[in-house]
Design a protein around this motif. Structure first.
Motif, short mmCIF file in Angstrom:
data_model
loop_
_atom_site.label_atom_id
_atom_site.label_comp_id
_atom_site.label_asym_id
_atom_site.label_seq_id
_atom_site.Cartn_x
_atom_site.Cartn_y
_atom_site.Cartn_z
N GLU A 84 0.85 -1.01 -0.04
CA GLU A 84 -0.01 0.03 0.02
C GLU A 84 0.99 1.07 -0.14
O GLU A 84 0.61 2.05 -0.81
CB GLU A 84 -0.86 -0.04 1.37
N ALA A 85 1.90 1.25 0.76
CA ALA A 85 2.95 2.36 0.96
C ALA A 85 3.63 2.57 -0.39
O ALA A 85 3.75 3.79 -0.94
CB ALA A 85 3.94 2.14 2.16
N ARG A 103 1.09 4.14 -3.13
CA ARG A 103 0.45 5.36 -2.74
C ARG A 103 0.79 6.36 -4.05
O ARG A 103 -0.57 7.17 -4.23
CB ARG A 103 1.33 5.93 -1.31
N PRO A 104 1.93 6.22 -4.71
CA PRO A 104 1.62 7.37 -6.14
C PRO A 104 0.69 7.20 -6.88
O PRO A 104 0.35 8.21 -7.83
CB PRO A 104 3.08 7.10 -6.62
N ALA A 133 -2.39 6.89 -6.34
CA ALA A 133 -3.42 7.65 -6.04
C ALA A 133 -3.99 8.78 -6.93
O ALA A 133 -4.67 9.17 -7.10
CB ALA A 133 -3.37 7.93 -4.56
N ARG A 134 -2.65 9.37 -7.33
CA ARG A 134 -2.77 10.53 -8.49
C ARG A 134 -3.45 10.09 -9.84
O ARG A 134 -3.80 11.01 -10.39
CB ARG A 134 -1.28 11.00 -8.73
N SER A 150 -6.74 3.34 -6.28
CA SER A 150 -6.77 3.19 -4.66
C SER A 150 -5.63 2.36 -4.35
O SER A 150 -5.86 0.99 -4.62
CB SER A 150 -7.99 2.46 -4.25
N PRO A 151 -4.49 2.55 -3.58
CA PRO A 151 -3.54 1.92 -3.18
C PRO A 151 -4.20 0.88 -2.35
O PRO A 151 -3.51 -0.22 -2.20
CB PRO A 151 -2.40 2.91 -2.26
N ARG A 152 -5.11 1.12 -1.29
CA ARG A 152 -5.55 0.07 -0.58
C ARG A 152 -6.30 -1.16 -1.18
O ARG A 152 -6.12 -2.28 -1.07
CB ARG A 152 -6.56 0.81 0.45
N ASP A 172 -12.49 0.04 0.77
CA ASP A 172 -11.55 1.17 1.13
C ASP A 172 -11.72 1.26 2.57
O ASP A 172 -12.65 0.88 3.21
CB ASP A 172 -12.57 2.46 0.48
#
Length: 200
Positions: free
Chosen positions: A121-122, A125-126, A128-129, A133-135, A200
């Motif tokens: 998930e970390a 994270r990029p 998300a732009r 959804s990283p999750r 989510d």
């Protein structure tokens, strides 16, 4: 990396998941730079020694059992390279595969799936732009990691049930029940996710 966390507690269990995954990535890159059976044999011996040093014979035996699914690939590579006369090349492929998978199993045996999901998930994270959804991505990868060994076990049970009822080999006949079992498990997992508020 399709195994579950080992019940044998080792010092590696307390290392951060990100550190172990980074070390595994580096180890795999190193393995692909090695090209002689002797050096790759020493690399595999180092992984075995690490298993023994971390958790003793019980832990190492569990790690060895997790390599059993590789035997068809080992056999195919050995037969092919034996037929072509490139025994050294076959040894390189087999030793590299065993050293890489054994190291991956070691990481998975000493890392909780939830910790791996947090790392994924970390790293995602990029994304998300881009509206992803990283999750959701981390959860999808975690479900794949969890479902594959479950489905392999289900496939073994279906095959055993066929053998108990028929002298003929199962072969393609178990594909339909295995597919239906996979869809049923996916449906139950989806219901469980919805009951907990979704991904989510």
């Amino acid at each position: 990396m399709l195994t579950l966390t080992s019940p044998v507690e080792t010092s590696a269990h307390h290392l951060p998941a990100g550190v172990k995954l980074a070390a595994l990535s580096l180890w795999t890159l190193v393995l692909f730079q090695l090209s002689t059976p002797l050096v790759l044999g020493l690399a595999l011996a180092a992984v075995v020694a690490l298993h023994l040093g971390l958790g003793g014979a019980t832990f190492a035996a569990h790690g060895a059992r997790l390599l059993r699914p590789l035997w068809p690939f080992v056999l195919i590579v050995a037969l092919w390279h034996g037929w072509t006369g490139d025994v050294a090349g076959g040894a390189v492929v087999i030793l590299r595969m065993l050293a890489a998978v054994a190291a991956a199993n070691l990481v998975t045996m000493t890392t909780r799936l939830s910790d791996m999901v947090a790392v994924i998930e970390a790293l995602a994270r990029p994304l998300a732009r881009l509206g992803l959804s990283p999750r959701t991505l981390a959860l999808a990868l975690a479900l794949v990691v969890r479902f594959i060994p479950v489905m392999l076990d289900r496939m073994d049970r279906i095959t055993d049930a066929w053998r108990a009822r028929s002298p003929r080999p199962a072969r393609w006949r178990v594909l339909v029940p295995a597919t239906l079992a996979a869809l049923d498990d996916a449906d139950h997992a989806a219901e469980a996710l919805r009951a907990r508020g979704g991904a989510d």
